[in-house]
Design a protein around this motif. Sequence first.
Motif, mmCIF file in Angstrom:
data_model
loop_
_atom_site.group_PDB
_atom_site.id
_atom_site.type_symbol
_atom_site.label_atom_id
_atom_site.label_comp_id
_atom_site.label_asym_id
_atom_site.label_seq_id
_atom_site.Cartn_x
_atom_site.Cartn_y
_atom_site.Cartn_z
ATOM 1 N N ILE A 204 -64.863 52.036 -22.208
ATOM 2 C CA ILE A 204 -65.280 50.658 -21.913
ATOM 3 C C ILE A 204 -65.913 50.049 -23.148
ATOM 4 O O ILE A 204 -66.761 50.675 -23.793
ATOM 5 C CB ILE A 204 -66.308 50.637 -20.759
ATOM 6 N N ASP A 205 -65.491 48.836 -23.475
ATOM 7 C CA ASP A 205 -66.179 48.052 -24.494
ATOM 8 C C ASP A 205 -66.936 46.954 -23.757
ATOM 9 O O ASP A 205 -66.348 46.214 -22.961
ATOM 10 C CB ASP A 205 -65.181 47.446 -25.482
ATOM 11 N N LEU A 206 -68.228 46.841 -24.018
ATOM 12 C CA LEU A 206 -69.033 45.861 -23.302
ATOM 13 C C LEU A 206 -68.653 44.424 -23.634
ATOM 14 O O LEU A 206 -69.079 43.495 -22.941
ATOM 15 C CB LEU A 206 -70.520 46.099 -23.572
ATOM 16 N N ASP A 207 -67.819 44.227 -24.663
ATOM 17 C CA ASP A 207 -67.358 42.865 -24.929
ATOM 18 C C ASP A 207 -66.498 42.331 -23.785
ATOM 19 O O ASP A 207 -66.288 41.121 -23.654
ATOM 20 C CB ASP A 207 -66.642 42.748 -26.281
ATOM 21 N N TYR A 208 -66.000 43.243 -22.939
ATOM 22 C CA TYR A 208 -65.301 42.847 -21.714
ATOM 23 C C TYR A 208 -66.208 41.955 -20.865
ATOM 24 O O TYR A 208 -65.747 40.973 -20.250
ATOM 25 C CB TYR A 208 -64.906 44.095 -20.937
ATOM 26 N N PHE A 209 -67.489 42.276 -20.812
ATOM 27 C CA PHE A 209 -68.450 41.492 -20.035
ATOM 28 C C PHE A 209 -69.024 40.322 -20.831
ATOM 29 O O PHE A 209 -69.447 39.320 -20.251
ATOM 30 C CB PHE A 209 -69.591 42.386 -19.542
ATOM 31 N N TYR A 210 -69.043 40.431 -22.170
ATOM 32 C CA TYR A 210 -69.601 39.362 -22.988
ATOM 33 C C TYR A 210 -68.843 38.053 -22.782
ATOM 34 O O TYR A 210 -69.443 36.973 -22.852
ATOM 35 C CB TYR A 210 -69.544 39.729 -24.472
ATOM 36 N N VAL A 211 -67.537 38.151 -22.565
ATOM 37 C CA VAL A 211 -66.713 36.950 -22.402
ATOM 38 C C VAL A 211 -67.274 36.069 -21.298
ATOM 39 O O VAL A 211 -67.377 34.846 -21.446
ATOM 40 C CB VAL A 211 -65.249 37.342 -22.092
ATOM 41 N N SER A 212 -67.650 36.684 -20.178
ATOM 42 C CA SER A 212 -68.213 35.920 -19.061
ATOM 43 C C SER A 212 -69.685 35.591 -19.276
ATOM 44 O O SER A 212 -70.145 34.505 -18.897
ATOM 45 C CB SER A 212 -68.059 36.715 -17.759
ATOM 46 N N LEU A 213 -70.415 36.517 -19.880
ATOM 47 C CA LEU A 213 -71.849 36.314 -20.070
ATOM 48 C C LEU A 213 -72.158 35.135 -20.987
ATOM 49 O O LEU A 213 -73.230 34.525 -20.895
ATOM 50 C CB LEU A 213 -72.487 37.585 -20.619
ATOM 51 N N LYS A 214 -71.224 34.828 -21.881
ATOM 52 C CA LYS A 214 -71.410 33.680 -22.771
ATOM 53 C C LYS A 214 -71.509 32.372 -21.996
ATOM 54 O O LYS A 214 -72.075 31.394 -22.474
ATOM 55 C CB LYS A 214 -70.247 33.591 -23.769
ATOM 56 N N LYS A 215 -70.942 32.355 -20.782
ATOM 57 C CA LYS A 215 -70.810 31.112 -20.032
ATOM 58 C C LYS A 215 -71.849 30.941 -18.924
ATOM 59 O O LYS A 215 -71.817 29.948 -18.190
ATOM 60 C CB LYS A 215 -69.402 31.037 -19.422
ATOM 61 N N VAL A 216 -72.753 31.927 -18.769
ATOM 62 C CA VAL A 216 -73.735 31.832 -17.681
ATOM 63 C C VAL A 216 -75.153 31.753 -18.247
ATOM 64 O O VAL A 216 -75.443 32.293 -19.319
ATOM 65 C CB VAL A 216 -73.612 33.035 -16.726
ATOM 66 N N LEU A 253 -70.619 41.219 -31.261
ATOM 67 C CA LEU A 253 -70.023 40.187 -30.409
ATOM 68 C C LEU A 253 -70.914 39.816 -29.230
ATOM 69 O O LEU A 253 -70.550 38.965 -28.419
ATOM 70 C CB LEU A 253 -68.666 40.672 -29.876
ATOM 71 N N SER A 254 -72.059 40.452 -29.129
ATOM 72 C CA SER A 254 -72.914 40.256 -27.958
ATOM 73 C C SER A 254 -73.644 38.910 -28.003
ATOM 74 O O SER A 254 -74.249 38.561 -29.018
ATOM 75 C CB SER A 254 -73.938 41.384 -27.851
ATOM 76 N N PRO A 255 -73.632 38.163 -26.893
ATOM 77 C CA PRO A 255 -74.385 36.911 -26.808
ATOM 78 C C PRO A 255 -75.783 37.133 -26.237
ATOM 79 O O PRO A 255 -76.493 36.162 -25.947
ATOM 80 C CB PRO A 255 -73.542 36.096 -25.822
ATOM 81 N N LEU A 256 -76.202 38.385 -26.080
ATOM 82 C CA LEU A 256 -77.429 38.723 -25.370
ATOM 83 C C LEU A 256 -78.608 38.945 -26.310
ATOM 84 O O LEU A 256 -78.436 39.339 -27.459
ATOM 85 C CB LEU A 256 -77.208 39.987 -24.532
ATOM 86 N N THR A 257 -79.794 38.710 -25.770
ATOM 87 C CA THR A 257 -81.003 39.092 -26.485
ATOM 88 C C THR A 257 -81.117 40.612 -26.437
ATOM 89 O O THR A 257 -80.404 41.289 -25.689
ATOM 90 C CB THR A 257 -82.248 38.477 -25.831
ATOM 91 N N ARG A 258 -82.047 41.153 -27.214
ATOM 92 C CA ARG A 258 -82.231 42.600 -27.225
ATOM 93 C C ARG A 258 -82.606 43.121 -25.838
ATOM 94 O O ARG A 258 -82.108 44.147 -25.385
ATOM 95 C CB ARG A 258 -83.319 42.964 -28.233
#
Length: 285
Positions: A204-216, A253-258
Amino acid sequence: HILSASLLALSLNMCAEKGEFKDSKGTVRVKEIQLDEKEFLGKCFFKIAIFPKHEAAYYYWKLCEYSELIRKGNILVLIDEHPDDGCGYFRHDPNKYINSNDKLEDKLKSIYWYIQQKLVAVERGGYAFCPINSATYIWPAVEYDGLIKEVYWILPEIDTKYAKSLEKNPFVEFGKKRIPFNVRKLSNLESLKEKNNRNLLLTIDLDYFYVSLKKVKDKKRFIDSKIPKDLISLKNKIGNPSGIITIAETRGLSPLTREEQGYLNYRVVSCLDSLYFSSTMLDYH
């Protein structure tokens, strides 16, 4: 087989310093090499490994092969925004650095060096190119090891540009080997349980979830809803994977904070552990 605590300790703490390693032609002295195993190998909880870059998955596959946790001819289920179907420009067989009678730690050290070296000057002249990166780590497992015979790439439900060319041609050439490369989304993935004869790898690459997380906006709430839903659906379709489940953070590629990243990592690892192993998790942090 169950991975022993001592074996995990070995894989996470072995020392691969500047020095010597062996190949089929004798000893090679490495003049320059940059290594950082603990960062590269990440953390491993029983049979789930999470690490910064996806090329570490190859290391864990080889660890499983040497430990007889997996065999040849596996189906790879790849949960990823990208297909990771590249091949290195300067290809050579990692197994030529390994003798069958080598100790496990020596085999793992050679594999680690193989992955980490980008351009390494060696004593006998010339250069040894080791082109493993986050786009090419599947290739040696196909061409040289025979560990993977087929890939199911599960891309995000939100359409991405990477799928179009592969949807037209469901085969990919990894060096001299051509294997089926099936493009799916989780919603249209068929059951793989009949194919899964204890020969299925999950990465699993967590960028799979980043795509959606960028939009919420409320990312924690989304993680709490999305992760269990997707991973339960995945298990219902693929059954139980073999060896170690590997997870790449792909932090760039992560849009998340630490803090948000740590929470996503925790939720993915703990959910997988609950679904597949039902064990008491070690403290992730």
